[in-house]
Design a protein around this motif. Sequence first.
Motif, short mmCIF file in Angstrom:
data_model
loop_
_atom_site.label_atom_id
_atom_site.label_comp_id
_atom_site.label_asym_id
_atom_site.label_seq_id
_atom_site.Cartn_x
_atom_site.Cartn_y
_atom_site.Cartn_z
N ILE A 13 0.46 -1.00 -0.21
CA ILE A 13 0.10 0.15 0.25
C ILE A 13 0.47 1.14 -0.14
O ILE A 13 1.31 1.79 0.93
N VAL A 14 0.96 2.00 -0.99
CA VAL A 14 1.53 3.68 -0.98
C VAL A 14 0.53 4.50 -0.65
O VAL A 14 -0.19 4.56 -1.85
N ASP A 15 1.21 5.74 0.41
CA ASP A 15 0.67 6.98 0.51
C ASP A 15 1.08 7.56 -1.04
O ASP A 15 1.55 7.66 -2.11
N LEU A 16 0.51 9.01 -1.17
CA LEU A 16 0.64 9.37 -2.44
C LEU A 16 1.78 11.07 -2.29
O LEU A 16 2.42 10.87 -2.21
N CYS A 125 -2.23 2.56 -4.65
CA CYS A 125 -2.33 3.60 -3.64
C CYS A 125 -3.47 3.57 -2.85
O CYS A 125 -4.92 3.75 -3.24
N VAL A 126 -2.81 4.41 -1.13
CA VAL A 126 -4.42 4.65 -0.78
C VAL A 126 -3.83 6.26 0.64
O VAL A 126 -2.68 6.42 0.72
N THR A 127 -4.90 7.21 -0.03
CA THR A 127 -4.99 8.57 0.02
C THR A 127 -5.75 9.47 1.02
O THR A 127 -6.81 8.81 0.26
N PHE A 146 1.34 1.25 -12.21
CA PHE A 146 1.61 0.91 -11.39
C PHE A 146 -0.57 0.63 -10.19
O PHE A 146 0.35 -0.48 -9.43
N PHE A 147 -0.75 1.58 -10.65
CA PHE A 147 -1.74 1.47 -9.25
C PHE A 147 -3.83 1.24 -10.15
O PHE A 147 -3.77 2.04 -10.14
N PRO A 148 -3.75 -0.01 -10.61
CA PRO A 148 -4.79 -0.25 -10.77
C PRO A 148 -6.05 0.10 -9.86
O PRO A 148 -7.55 0.20 -10.42
N LEU A 149 -5.40 -0.43 -8.77
CA LEU A 149 -6.61 0.56 -7.75
C LEU A 149 -6.79 1.56 -6.73
O LEU A 149 -4.84 1.59 -5.88
N VAL A 150 -7.12 2.42 -6.85
CA VAL A 150 -6.44 3.97 -5.81
C VAL A 150 -7.87 4.20 -4.84
O VAL A 150 -8.85 3.55 -5.51
N ILE A 151 -7.66 3.65 -3.59
CA ILE A 151 -8.33 4.43 -2.62
C ILE A 151 -7.44 5.59 -1.87
O ILE A 151 -7.18 5.67 -1.71
N GLY A 152 -9.06 6.71 -2.56
CA GLY A 152 -8.65 7.64 -1.68
C GLY A 152 -9.52 8.16 -0.27
O GLY A 152 -10.42 7.67 0.10
N GLY A 153 -9.90 9.41 -0.45
CA GLY A 153 -10.08 10.23 1.17
C GLY A 153 -12.13 10.34 1.03
O GLY A 153 -12.73 10.18 2.03
N ASP A 154 -12.59 9.74 -0.63
CA ASP A 154 -13.68 9.51 -0.16
C ASP A 154 -14.42 8.36 -0.70
O ASP A 154 -15.37 8.01 -0.71
N THR A 155 -13.66 6.93 -0.24
CA THR A 155 -14.05 5.80 -1.04
C THR A 155 -14.56 5.22 0.32
O THR A 155 -15.20 4.53 -0.38
N VAL A 156 -14.24 5.38 1.65
CA VAL A 156 -14.49 4.48 2.96
C VAL A 156 -15.04 5.52 3.45
O VAL A 156 -15.06 6.99 3.44
N ALA A 157 -15.42 4.54 4.33
CA ALA A 157 -16.18 6.64 5.81
C ALA A 157 -15.27 7.44 6.63
O ALA A 157 -15.50 8.06 6.88
N ARG A 158 -13.87 6.64 6.73
CA ARG A 158 -13.39 7.23 7.39
C ARG A 158 -11.63 7.25 6.68
O ARG A 158 -10.93 6.20 5.60
#
Length: 231
Positions: A13-16, A125-127, A146-158
């Motif tokens: 998992i890599v921060d941006l 990428c988790v940012t 490199f990142f087919p999956l990106v999880i942003g600050g609005d992807t999940v509740a917290r």
Amino acid sequence: MLDWPRSNVDAVIVDLDGTMVDTLGDFVQALQRMVADLPLPYRDFVVEQALVERLVGKGSENLIKGLLAHIDQGVAATDNVALFEQAWASYQHHYRAINGRYSEVYPGVRDALAGWQQAGLPMVCVTNKPAAFARDLLQEKGLAPFFPLVIGGDTVARKKPDPMPLLHACERLGTVPGRTLMVGDSSNDAQAARAAGCPVLLVSYGYNHGEPVDQVDADAVVDRLTQLRWI
């Protein structure tokens, strides 16, 4: 060099911001244009990079609230909902327009990501940045493949430092947290990793709210991502 057993890690998992890309210039520009759209005393405020470095890291909403509170000693952040909503709309407009224009990929990042990919490690990428902005920035800087999956600050509740984004990433990757390495630049990343049960590697050159990163509880710290060597 930092040697890390490849047999102990199934994914990364890599921060941006502050880890892969130096985005302070983007933040400063977007915030400066944002305050210019607001009434006094905000309109005349000069946004300095050192201030943004201290405020960045916990999502765009907190960044904006922190800046408004700094300008007026806390009144806007707690009492003026209409002002925040105006600032938020303005910031989104300006950030979208300049996203990536005033930022640079840190030295060694592309080579490190290519090496991890070659080692067969899935990456996500988790940012705390909104996911759409994150995807656009990764695309702009040539890091999107490199990142087919990106999880942003609005992807999940917290957001980070809550472990929820990391646990969601592990679920999507099909990995267990204990075998999923978190790579970041701040206490947000380290706290989220510890709470999720992920090992954590930090870079020394990031933001970390303007504080020394060597004071953060992490498994290791490197000056460049290329210093991580799988063995």
